[in-house]
Design a protein around this motif. Sequence first.
Motif, PDB file in Angstrom:
ATOM      1  N   ARG A  84       0.777  -1.331   0.094  1.00 35.81           N
ATOM      2  CA  ARG A  84      -0.023  -0.013   0.031  1.00 35.81           C
ATOM      3  C   ARG A  84       0.914   1.250  -0.095  1.00 35.81           C
ATOM      4  O   ARG A  84       0.609   2.267  -0.797  1.00 35.81           O
ATOM      5  CB  ARG A  84      -0.881  -0.126   1.089  1.00 35.81           C
ATOM      6  CG  ARG A  84      -1.835   1.236   1.311  1.00 35.81           C
ATOM      7  CD  ARG A  84      -2.432   1.553   0.108  1.00 35.81           C
ATOM      8  NE  ARG A  84      -3.427   2.707   0.251  1.00 35.81           N
ATOM      9  CZ  ARG A  84      -4.559   2.944   0.941  1.00 35.81           C
ATOM     10  NH1 ARG A  84      -5.148   2.044   1.500  1.00 35.81           N
ATOM     11  NH2 ARG A  84      -5.090   4.312   0.794  1.00 35.81           N
ATOM     12  N   ASP A  88       0.364   4.303  -2.817  1.00 32.99           N
ATOM     13  CA  ASP A  88       0.372   5.843  -2.551  1.00 32.99           C
ATOM     14  C   ASP A  88       1.483   6.520  -2.885  1.00 32.99           C
ATOM     15  O   ASP A  88       1.360   7.902  -3.444  1.00 32.99           O
ATOM     16  CB  ASP A  88       0.497   5.852  -0.921  1.00 32.99           C
ATOM     17  CG  ASP A  88      -1.006   5.358  -0.142  1.00 32.99           C
ATOM     18  OD1 ASP A  88      -1.893   5.253  -1.179  1.00 32.99           O
ATOM     19  OD2 ASP A  88      -0.998   5.009   0.701  1.00 32.99           O
ATOM     20  N   ARG A 121      -8.775   8.233  -2.118  1.00 35.63           N
ATOM     21  CA  ARG A 121      -7.719   8.069  -0.990  1.00 35.63           C
ATOM     22  C   ARG A 121      -7.983   9.107   0.158  1.00 35.63           C
ATOM     23  O   ARG A 121      -7.780   8.918   1.093  1.00 35.63           O
ATOM     24  CB  ARG A 121      -6.255   8.344  -1.481  1.00 35.63           C
ATOM     25  CG  ARG A 121      -5.160   8.163  -0.507  1.00 35.63           C
ATOM     26  CD  ARG A 121      -3.873   8.486  -1.261  1.00 35.63           C
ATOM     27  NE  ARG A 121      -2.454   8.629  -0.221  1.00 35.63           N
ATOM     28  CZ  ARG A 121      -2.397   9.722   0.265  1.00 35.63           C
ATOM     29  NH1 ARG A 121      -3.166  10.870   0.190  1.00 35.63           N
ATOM     30  NH2 ARG A 121      -1.515   9.445   1.092  1.00 35.63           N
ATOM     31  N   ASN A 122      -8.342  10.303  -0.284  1.00 39.42           N
ATOM     32  CA  ASN A 122      -8.494  11.305   0.620  1.00 39.42           C
ATOM     33  C   ASN A 122     -10.011  11.217   1.502  1.00 39.42           C
ATOM     34  O   ASN A 122     -10.077  11.207   2.504  1.00 39.42           O
ATOM     35  CB  ASN A 122      -8.896  12.884   0.119  1.00 39.42           C
ATOM     36  CG  ASN A 122      -7.451  13.248  -0.653  1.00 39.42           C
ATOM     37  OD1 ASN A 122      -6.561  12.733  -0.382  1.00 39.42           O
ATOM     38  ND2 ASN A 122      -7.628  14.194  -1.793  1.00 39.42           N
ATOM     39  N   LEU A 126      -9.857   3.689   0.119  1.00 39.00           N
ATOM     40  CA  LEU A 126      -9.103   2.890  -0.764  1.00 39.00           C
ATOM     41  C   LEU A 126      -8.812   1.751   0.270  1.00 39.00           C
ATOM     42  O   LEU A 126      -8.279   1.889   1.286  1.00 39.00           O
ATOM     43  CB  LEU A 126      -7.858   3.506  -1.192  1.00 39.00           C
ATOM     44  CG  LEU A 126      -8.074   4.380  -2.622  1.00 39.00           C
ATOM     45  CD1 LEU A 126      -6.567   4.958  -2.966  1.00 39.00           C
ATOM     46  CD2 LEU A 126      -8.655   3.734  -3.717  1.00 39.00           C
ATOM     47  N   HIS A 128      -6.560  -2.186   0.278  1.00 35.25           N
ATOM     48  CA  HIS A 128      -5.449  -3.075  -0.350  1.00 35.25           C
ATOM     49  C   HIS A 128      -5.546  -4.564   0.453  1.00 35.25           C
ATOM     50  O   HIS A 128      -5.556  -4.741   1.534  1.00 35.25           O
ATOM     51  CB  HIS A 128      -4.171  -2.205   0.396  1.00 35.25           C
ATOM     52  CG  HIS A 128      -2.841  -3.244  -0.262  1.00 35.25           C
ATOM     53  ND1 HIS A 128      -2.133  -3.914   0.840  1.00 35.25           N
ATOM     54  CD2 HIS A 128      -2.204  -3.369  -1.606  1.00 35.25           C
ATOM     55  CE1 HIS A 128      -1.189  -4.506   0.092  1.00 35.25           C
ATOM     56  NE2 HIS A 128      -1.262  -4.298  -1.304  1.00 35.25           N
ATOM     57  N   ARG A 139     -12.041  -0.245  -4.112  1.00 33.83           N
ATOM     58  CA  ARG A 139     -12.694   0.837  -3.384  1.00 33.83           C
ATOM     59  C   ARG A 139     -13.740   0.138  -2.329  1.00 33.83           C
ATOM     60  O   ARG A 139     -14.138  -0.885  -2.499  1.00 33.83           O
ATOM     61  CB  ARG A 139     -13.363   1.738  -4.296  1.00 33.83           C
ATOM     62  CG  ARG A 139     -14.403   0.875  -5.305  1.00 33.83           C
ATOM     63  CD  ARG A 139     -15.004   1.986  -6.121  1.00 33.83           C
ATOM     64  NE  ARG A 139     -16.048   1.237  -6.991  1.00 33.83           N
ATOM     65  CZ  ARG A 139     -17.145   1.018  -6.758  1.00 33.83           C
ATOM     66  NH1 ARG A 139     -17.740   1.302  -5.777  1.00 33.83           N
ATOM     67  NH2 ARG A 139     -17.951   0.434  -7.725  1.00 33.83           N
ATOM     68  N   ASP A 143     -15.212   4.695   4.967  1.00 26.63           N
ATOM     69  CA  ASP A 143     -14.193   4.904   5.831  1.00 26.63           C
ATOM     70  C   ASP A 143     -14.178   4.168   7.006  1.00 26.63           C
ATOM     71  O   ASP A 143     -15.504   3.955   7.552  1.00 26.63           O
ATOM     72  CB  ASP A 143     -13.722   6.334   6.056  1.00 26.63           C
ATOM     73  CG  ASP A 143     -12.359   6.473   6.781  1.00 26.63           C
ATOM     74  OD1 ASP A 143     -11.919   5.502   7.574  1.00 26.63           O
ATOM     75  OD2 ASP A 143     -11.569   7.580   6.218  1.00 26.63           O
TER      76      ASP A 143
END
Length: 244
Positions: A84, A88, A121-122, A126, A128, A139, A143
Amino acid sequence: MASARIPRRTLCAAVESAAAAGWRSRWERLKSTKAGVWCRGLLSDYKEACRDVVVSAWERPLKASVYASLLGGACLCFHLKPDRPAFDARLLECSNQLGLLSPWIRSGTSDSHVQSLVKLRNEGRLRHVGLGFLSLVYRADYDPSTALYEAQCSGLSVPWRELPHRVLDVGFAGRWWVLHAKMNNYDINEEEFKNLPAHMQSTSPPSVQEVERNESLHMASWTPPPPVEETDHETVEDQQSEKQ
């Protein structure tokens, strides 16, 4: 003094022999137990398997080379599997590369794909997962720190059968392949050339003859012109007088 040393040595030798005999007896009893028999059988099986592998590799070297290459390749792929933080870092690098270009120049396909990944990502959506030789980035809907019932309830989590539809990138052999494919020609805006004629929208590389001709013309442009021969002023006047 000498008479006292002899009984001492005899006593020490007797103690050592008794200890060795006791150790051998305990070792024999340990080998005769079920665990000892199982361990001896396991070691014997491994010994026979190693001997068969060596004999088979000696008799069939080509087959052994193929198996060794496959095993080495599998170990190399497992070692080069990206994680991961590597994703990034690559995503931020691609975002910086696109940020250095004008919106009129950058590729719309590359920009939309990178911007969607940055947004996910923000938002912390995301995920992994490592699958041995591969790494997948997919995805999620929420969160993990979101204090919602839908996000915290395990019964409402995304089932594994929907994972193929949520995969965003595949990491293999030290590279994220979807992101690499999307960043191909990222500095070429396809929309800029959509109104051109069909024969001008695609270009082909020049042939060898065209390349050689261009190089020869370039070398000829650096060649100085030949000097102009200067004629004597009197000779010019004589020629003019003769014409008159």
